[in-house]
Design an enzyme around this catalytic site. Sequence first.
Site, PDB file in Angstrom:
ATOM      1  N   LYS A  14       0.823  -1.218   0.000  1.00 49.16           N
ATOM      2  CA  LYS A  14       0.000   0.000   0.000  1.00 49.16           C
ATOM      3  C   LYS A  14       0.851   1.259   0.000  1.00 49.16           C
ATOM      4  O   LYS A  14       0.356   2.359  -0.194  1.00 49.16           O
ATOM      5  CB  LYS A  14      -0.942   0.006   1.212  1.00 49.16           C
ATOM      6  N   LYS A  74       0.022   5.439  -4.521  1.00 49.93           N
ATOM      7  CA  LYS A  74       0.628   4.112  -4.745  1.00 49.93           C
ATOM      8  C   LYS A  74       1.199   4.059  -6.160  1.00 49.93           C
ATOM      9  O   LYS A  74       2.293   3.545  -6.389  1.00 49.93           O
ATOM     10  CB  LYS A  74      -0.421   3.021  -4.542  1.00 49.93           C
ATOM     11  N   GLU A 165      -8.114  -2.654  -8.822  1.00 49.74           N
ATOM     12  CA  GLU A 165      -9.358  -2.507  -9.583  1.00 49.74           C
ATOM     13  C   GLU A 165      -9.975  -1.141  -9.290  1.00 49.74           C
ATOM     14  O   GLU A 165     -10.909  -0.732  -9.961  1.00 49.74           O
ATOM     15  CB  GLU A 165     -10.357  -3.601  -9.169  1.00 49.74           C
TER      16      GLU A 165
HETATM   17  C1  LIG Z   1      -7.963  -7.885  -8.733  1.00 48.67           C
HETATM   18  C2  LIG Z   1      -7.580  -7.160  -7.461  1.00 48.67           C
HETATM   19  C3  LIG Z   1      -7.895  -5.816  -7.310  1.00 48.67           C
HETATM   20  C4  LIG Z   1      -7.490  -5.113  -6.169  1.00 48.67           C
HETATM   21  N1  LIG Z   1      -7.714  -3.759  -6.095  1.00 48.67           N
HETATM   22  C5  LIG Z   1      -7.135  -3.046  -5.080  1.00 48.67           C
HETATM   23  C6  LIG Z   1      -7.168  -1.617  -5.088  1.00 48.67           C
HETATM   24  O1  LIG Z   1      -7.712  -0.972  -5.986  1.00 48.67           O
HETATM   25  N2  LIG Z   1      -6.538  -0.936  -4.089  1.00 48.67           N
HETATM   26  C7  LIG Z   1      -5.916  -1.600  -3.072  1.00 48.67           C
HETATM   27  O2  LIG Z   1      -5.339  -0.927  -2.181  1.00 48.67           O
HETATM   28  N3  LIG Z   1      -5.885  -2.968  -3.024  1.00 48.67           N
HETATM   29  C8  LIG Z   1      -6.452  -3.700  -4.020  1.00 48.67           C
HETATM   30  N4  LIG Z   1      -6.373  -5.083  -4.027  1.00 48.67           N
HETATM   31  C9  LIG Z   1      -5.696  -5.780  -2.914  1.00 48.67           C
HETATM   32  C10 LIG Z   1      -6.583  -6.781  -2.152  1.00 48.67           C
HETATM   33  O3  LIG Z   1      -7.338  -6.103  -1.207  1.00 48.67           O
HETATM   34  C11 LIG Z   1      -5.660  -7.838  -1.525  1.00 48.67           C
HETATM   35  O4  LIG Z   1      -5.063  -8.589  -2.561  1.00 48.67           O
HETATM   36  C12 LIG Z   1      -6.392  -8.814  -0.615  1.00 48.67           C
HETATM   37  O5  LIG Z   1      -6.890  -8.151   0.506  1.00 48.67           O
HETATM   38  C13 LIG Z   1      -5.481  -9.955  -0.167  1.00 48.67           C
HETATM   39  O6  LIG Z   1      -4.357  -9.484   0.520  1.00 48.67           O
HETATM   40  P1  LIG Z   1      -2.870  -9.725   0.053  1.00 48.67           P
HETATM   41  O7  LIG Z   1      -2.793  -9.375  -1.424  1.00 48.67           O
HETATM   42  O8  LIG Z   1      -2.036  -8.775   0.873  1.00 48.67           O
HETATM   43  O9  LIG Z   1      -2.529 -11.162   0.281  1.00 48.67           O
HETATM   44  C14 LIG Z   1      -6.807  -5.799  -5.147  1.00 48.67           C
HETATM   45  C15 LIG Z   1      -6.504  -7.162  -5.299  1.00 48.67           C
HETATM   46  C16 LIG Z   1      -6.865  -7.834  -6.440  1.00 48.67           C
HETATM   47  C17 LIG Z   1      -6.456  -9.283  -6.606  1.00 48.67           C
END
Ligand SMILES: Cc1cc2nc3c(=O)[nH]c(=O)nc-3n(C[C@H](O)[C@H](O)[C@H](O)COP(=O)(O)O)c2cc1C
Length: 218
Positions: A14, A74, A165
Amino acid sequence: MDIVEILNRRYSTKEFDPNKKISQEDFNQIKSLLRLSPSSTNIQPWHFIIADSDAGKERITKGTQGFYQFNSEKILNASHVIVFCSRTSADDDYMQHLLDKEDKDGRYPNEEVKQMVYGARNIFADMHRYDFKDLQHWMEKQVYLNIGNLLLGVATLGIDALPMEGVDLKALDEEFELRQKGFTAVAVVALGYQGENDFNAKTPKSRLSEEEIITVLD
Ligand SMILES: Cc1cc2nc3c(=O)[nH]c(=O)nc-3n(C[C@H](O)[C@H](O)[C@H](O)COP(=O)(O)O)c2cc1C
């Protein structure tokens, strides 16, 4: 390489360190990850816009104005940012282009096999175009598979990542004139190295249990 350790170590970053850049050598591997990802019928319905300069990343933040502002920093502090784009059509010219490339790469032992693959790919595309009416969605699924491939791949290189996303895809289409070029933005992935104060680096991983999500048949 302990894959479970890598999977546990990777996390959604983040806060990126703005001073740490991905090396050219790693960037070359990242490009290979994007290019070598598998896709259904090898349709490869994608294009990638990559920014590593301040100006380029600034352009990508055209997609994080207003409601999506939470993702702007970010993008600006990451080393490289990738806009994943999906094709908006798979017309005859493109199908022929794929076939020619595969032929050049030596995939076909003879004309018969080549025509069989050409026919099969068209059958699948037509199924999605006409029967399921989800050709666009099907192509976007292939792009998401590529994102998954990238996330695991960069983790093995010790590179941090954030898939997003939370972006205005229409604004990105406009900024990069994607629709005129036969593409549309699907998601953004920022790559780099975690900042010192990234709260999320210490957040414990949370996933549903194996018992809940996996059924192993006798
Ligand atoms: C397709 C996708 C879209 C996501 N979009 C965002 C986003 O726009 N902003 C963000 O801060 N995190 C985003 N995330 C992070 C997810 O919240 C995170 O992958 C999930 O909570 C699992 O945690 P980890 O990736 O730390 O294991 C996204 C994750 C995925 C896979």
